[in-house]
Design a protein around this motif. Sequence first.
Motif, mmCIF file in Angstrom:
data_model
loop_
_atom_site.group_PDB
_atom_site.id
_atom_site.type_symbol
_atom_site.label_atom_id
_atom_site.label_comp_id
_atom_site.label_asym_id
_atom_site.label_seq_id
_atom_site.Cartn_x
_atom_site.Cartn_y
_atom_site.Cartn_z
ATOM 1 N N THR A 206 2.637 -1.208 30.512
ATOM 2 C CA THR A 206 2.333 0.077 30.453
ATOM 3 C C THR A 206 2.064 0.773 32.068
ATOM 4 O OG1 THR A 206 1.610 0.210 28.197
ATOM 5 C CG2 THR A 206 0.973 2.032 29.518
ATOM 6 N N MET A 207 2.722 1.650 32.438
ATOM 7 C CA MET A 207 2.485 2.217 33.798
ATOM 8 C C MET A 207 2.241 3.729 33.794
ATOM 9 S SD MET A 207 5.661 0.444 35.821
ATOM 10 C CE MET A 207 5.793 -1.523 36.190
ATOM 11 N N GLU A 208 1.332 4.208 34.777
ATOM 12 C CA GLU A 208 1.051 5.466 34.768
ATOM 13 C C GLU A 208 1.368 6.107 36.246
ATOM 14 O OE1 GLU A 208 -2.742 8.256 34.538
ATOM 15 O OE2 GLU A 208 -2.757 6.672 33.259
ATOM 16 N N VAL A 209 2.040 7.251 36.110
ATOM 17 C CA VAL A 209 2.490 7.893 36.989
ATOM 18 C C VAL A 209 1.311 8.282 38.089
ATOM 19 C CG1 VAL A 209 3.864 9.851 38.032
ATOM 20 C CG2 VAL A 209 4.586 8.322 36.167
ATOM 21 N N ASN A 210 1.374 8.528 39.508
ATOM 22 C CA ASN A 210 0.393 8.919 40.289
ATOM 23 C C ASN A 210 0.167 10.755 39.963
ATOM 24 O OD1 ASN A 210 -0.424 6.556 41.496
ATOM 25 N ND2 ASN A 210 1.217 6.877 42.916
ATOM 26 N N LYS A 211 -0.769 11.035 39.928
ATOM 27 C CA LYS A 211 -1.034 12.516 39.802
ATOM 28 C C LYS A 211 -0.400 13.332 40.957
ATOM 29 C CE LYS A 211 -3.953 12.311 36.419
ATOM 30 N NZ LYS A 211 -3.298 12.853 34.703
ATOM 31 N N GLY A 212 -0.400 12.783 42.304
ATOM 32 C CA GLY A 212 0.300 13.713 43.302
ATOM 33 C C GLY A 212 1.836 13.255 43.401
ATOM 34 N N SER A 213 2.537 12.287 42.714
ATOM 35 C CA SER A 213 3.802 12.031 42.858
ATOM 36 C C SER A 213 4.527 12.851 42.038
ATOM 37 C CB SER A 213 3.889 10.497 42.262
ATOM 38 O OG SER A 213 5.273 10.064 42.653
ATOM 39 N N GLU A 214 5.859 13.361 42.908
ATOM 40 C CA GLU A 214 6.588 14.196 42.145
ATOM 41 C C GLU A 214 7.803 13.559 41.555
ATOM 42 O OE1 GLU A 214 8.135 16.847 45.118
ATOM 43 O OE2 GLU A 214 6.270 17.912 45.185
ATOM 44 N N ILE A 215 7.593 12.097 41.550
ATOM 45 C CA ILE A 215 8.953 11.481 41.028
ATOM 46 C C ILE A 215 8.255 10.106 40.457
ATOM 47 C CG2 ILE A 215 9.727 10.336 43.215
ATOM 48 C CD1 ILE A 215 12.378 10.410 42.158
ATOM 49 N N LEU A 216 8.932 9.677 39.262
ATOM 50 C CA LEU A 216 8.688 8.368 38.619
ATOM 51 C C LEU A 216 9.829 7.699 38.922
ATOM 52 C CD1 LEU A 216 7.665 6.031 36.916
ATOM 53 C CD2 LEU A 216 8.524 7.227 35.077
ATOM 54 N N GLY A 217 9.960 6.268 39.540
ATOM 55 C CA GLY A 217 11.029 5.393 39.735
ATOM 56 C C GLY A 217 10.840 4.179 39.266
ATOM 57 N N LEU A 218 11.468 3.686 38.726
ATOM 58 C CA LEU A 218 11.668 2.169 38.094
ATOM 59 C C LEU A 218 13.096 1.367 38.436
ATOM 60 C CD1 LEU A 218 10.117 -0.085 36.736
ATOM 61 C CD2 LEU A 218 10.898 0.726 34.430
ATOM 62 N N ASP A 219 13.049 0.303 38.951
ATOM 63 C CA ASP A 219 14.231 -0.705 39.003
ATOM 64 C C ASP A 219 13.917 -1.991 38.160
ATOM 65 O OD1 ASP A 219 15.568 1.352 40.341
ATOM 66 O OD2 ASP A 219 14.808 0.450 42.269
ATOM 67 N N TYR A 220 14.813 -2.267 37.048
ATOM 68 C CA TYR A 220 14.349 -3.254 36.478
ATOM 69 C C TYR A 220 15.532 -4.259 35.936
ATOM 70 C CZ TYR A 220 15.772 -1.231 32.027
ATOM 71 O OH TYR A 220 16.140 -0.569 31.089
ATOM 72 N N GLU A 221 15.356 -5.703 35.728
ATOM 73 C CA GLU A 221 16.376 -6.474 35.369
ATOM 74 C C GLU A 221 16.057 -7.329 34.326
ATOM 75 O OE1 GLU A 221 19.101 -9.178 38.313
ATOM 76 O OE2 GLU A 221 16.948 -9.619 37.997
ATOM 77 N N LEU A 222 16.780 -7.314 33.311
ATOM 78 C CA LEU A 222 16.455 -8.180 32.084
ATOM 79 C C LEU A 222 16.867 -9.698 32.326
ATOM 80 C CD1 LEU A 222 17.971 -5.714 29.334
ATOM 81 C CD2 LEU A 222 15.791 -6.059 30.247
ATOM 82 N N VAL A 223 15.803 -10.381 32.940
ATOM 83 C CA VAL A 223 15.989 -11.566 33.570
ATOM 84 C C VAL A 223 16.369 -12.537 32.554
ATOM 85 C CG1 VAL A 223 14.966 -13.557 34.751
ATOM 86 C CG2 VAL A 223 14.581 -11.094 35.590
ATOM 87 N N ASP A 224 15.545 -12.524 31.359
ATOM 88 C CA ASP A 224 15.751 -13.526 30.373
ATOM 89 C C ASP A 224 16.998 -13.191 29.731
ATOM 90 O OD1 ASP A 224 13.009 -12.238 30.380
ATOM 91 O OD2 ASP A 224 12.528 -13.901 29.439
ATOM 92 N N LYS A 225 17.520 -12.348 29.411
ATOM 93 C CA LYS A 225 18.908 -11.863 28.667
ATOM 94 C C LYS A 225 19.758 -12.501 29.720
ATOM 95 C CE LYS A 225 21.555 -8.445 26.645
ATOM 96 N NZ LYS A 225 22.827 -8.672 27.390
ATOM 97 N N LEU A 226 19.589 -12.356 30.929
ATOM 98 C CA LEU A 226 20.756 -12.630 31.726
ATOM 99 C C LEU A 226 20.752 -14.225 32.032
ATOM 100 C CD1 LEU A 226 20.454 -9.883 34.549
ATOM 101 C CD2 LEU A 226 22.401 -10.228 33.211
ATOM 102 N N SER A 227 19.849 -14.735 32.100
ATOM 103 C CA SER A 227 19.866 -16.350 31.932
ATOM 104 C C SER A 227 20.745 -16.914 30.913
ATOM 105 C CB SER A 227 18.077 -16.814 32.146
ATOM 106 O OG SER A 227 17.695 -16.447 30.958
ATOM 107 N N VAL A 228 20.607 -16.590 29.726
ATOM 108 C CA VAL A 228 21.284 -16.866 28.773
ATOM 109 C C VAL A 228 22.658 -16.409 28.424
ATOM 110 C CG1 VAL A 228 21.029 -17.116 25.947
ATOM 111 C CG2 VAL A 228 18.912 -16.867 27.313
ATOM 112 N N ASP A 229 22.913 -15.199 28.828
ATOM 113 C CA ASP A 229 24.489 -14.721 28.948
ATOM 114 C C ASP A 229 25.077 -15.435 30.084
ATOM 115 O OD1 ASP A 229 23.349 -12.734 27.101
ATOM 116 O OD2 ASP A 229 23.251 -11.012 28.522
ATOM 117 N N ARG A 230 24.511 -16.061 31.103
ATOM 118 C CA ARG A 230 25.264 -16.891 31.933
ATOM 119 C C ARG A 230 25.980 -17.910 31.009
ATOM 120 N NH1 ARG A 230 28.418 -18.784 34.234
ATOM 121 N NH2 ARG A 230 28.357 -19.886 36.394
ATOM 122 N N PHE A 231 25.672 -18.346 30.009
ATOM 123 C CA PHE A 231 26.258 -19.708 29.476
ATOM 124 C C PHE A 231 27.697 -18.880 28.804
ATOM 125 C CE2 PHE A 231 22.179 -21.288 29.741
ATOM 126 C CZ PHE A 231 22.115 -22.763 29.685
#
Length: 436
Positions: A206-231
């Motif tokens: 769980t993450m919370e956005v700064n009160k003074g920030s006008e934008i929420l940004g998130l970059d993520y990667e499904l590491v677990d899934k990709l490691s299995v999909d490699r097969f």
Amino acid sequence: MRGKPITGISILLAIIMICTFSTTLADEENIWNGYDVQILNTYDIQLVGQNSAIEINEDKLIYNGEYVIKNLTQNTLEAILGLPSNNLENIQITEKGNPVKYYNRNKSYIQDRYPSDTLPNASKWHTASLWFKANETKVINVRYESKLKNDSKGMYSIRYHKNKDLVYSDASTIVLSLYDFYPYNVLDTIGITEEKTVLSGNKRLTMEVNKGSEILGLDYELVDKLSVDRFDFSSDKKLKNIAASFRKKDYESVNTLCDEYLNNPTDPTFNSNQIKYIKAEAYRKQADFSKYVEYIKDLNYNMLYPSRLKYKILYDLDQTIEKDVSDLELLDIMKTLQTQAKEDNEYINKWMETAGKNYIEVVEIIEQERPEQNVEKESIIDKTIALFKLESLMEKIKGFKYLSIIFIVISFITGYLLGRRKKKRKNTISYYKFHR
């Protein structure tokens, strides 16, 4: 004569540039952009409060927002609410639990009727009409779902833009909840309060956005899934069976299939480190941590797919050892991985440091406090024994099994050393007389 080669090179460069631009454009198109509700037609009715929750489960996004809207005048006024759309599905707008009718609009409709430089540049909109009495305050709820797309490298990106016209920015709360998620899944964040980031026992970040920030940004990667999909990238049935068994949580079969493949590999392009990792992960899933650590120590972390899989290993090791610092080899591995995470400006390093987990410093402190090897000075007899490589015999003295042999050897050495000394007197009789 030289025109053709130059023309050929120019065409090749043009193709490369077009392909690069196309890939970049495609990746940018995969960034999900979300927006707050906008009031399109008047400044007399304004947003005065907001409480929003964004939930992400793999590639599925669910938004729930509560908006407090107030008529600042003594007149009865109509407010046209606009919701910018980015492939939104199952949209629900309600007031006191009652549905509010909305209409689908295109970009030109909004620009023609409600021209403004501050409005989001969205291709689609949804609009709704609400009437307000003098000084009336209403609370509306907005809910929708959206399917997220990853880029060519498997990365997901979301950007949520807060309404800049919110009267009281401190009255805005946006919470981002990531299900079945861990810190190593996150590549980067924008506008997040690090101190309020919480990882719950139910695999919820769980993450919370700064009160003074006008934008929420998130970059993520499904590491677990990709490691299995490699097969599944391989055409080899044995490798596909490993992935299938892992997804079924049949970890005993995973271990068996991995052993069979490692003994008889059939895809020369497939890296064996990936197989050793999935075998280690199967042991971890079975809570056999000693076996997990054994296989983890044998990995080449830079040969794994995806490349950030090593940061999952860092996190899992941190959870496995639970402050047990007895395994110095393991701590050194964690120090190396956290150092790489720090150099790459990875989120997991920020998270670990915020949580007070810094294996870089831990290892350095241990190395400083580790007493130097205080080996007692060897006696002359010890040196002599070492010189003639008789340590094994000395180990057996404790049992007195070779006591007689040891006495003979010591006597021989003593006589040999004393026999080489020069005679001080002619009539001096040596200890031993050697006949040649």
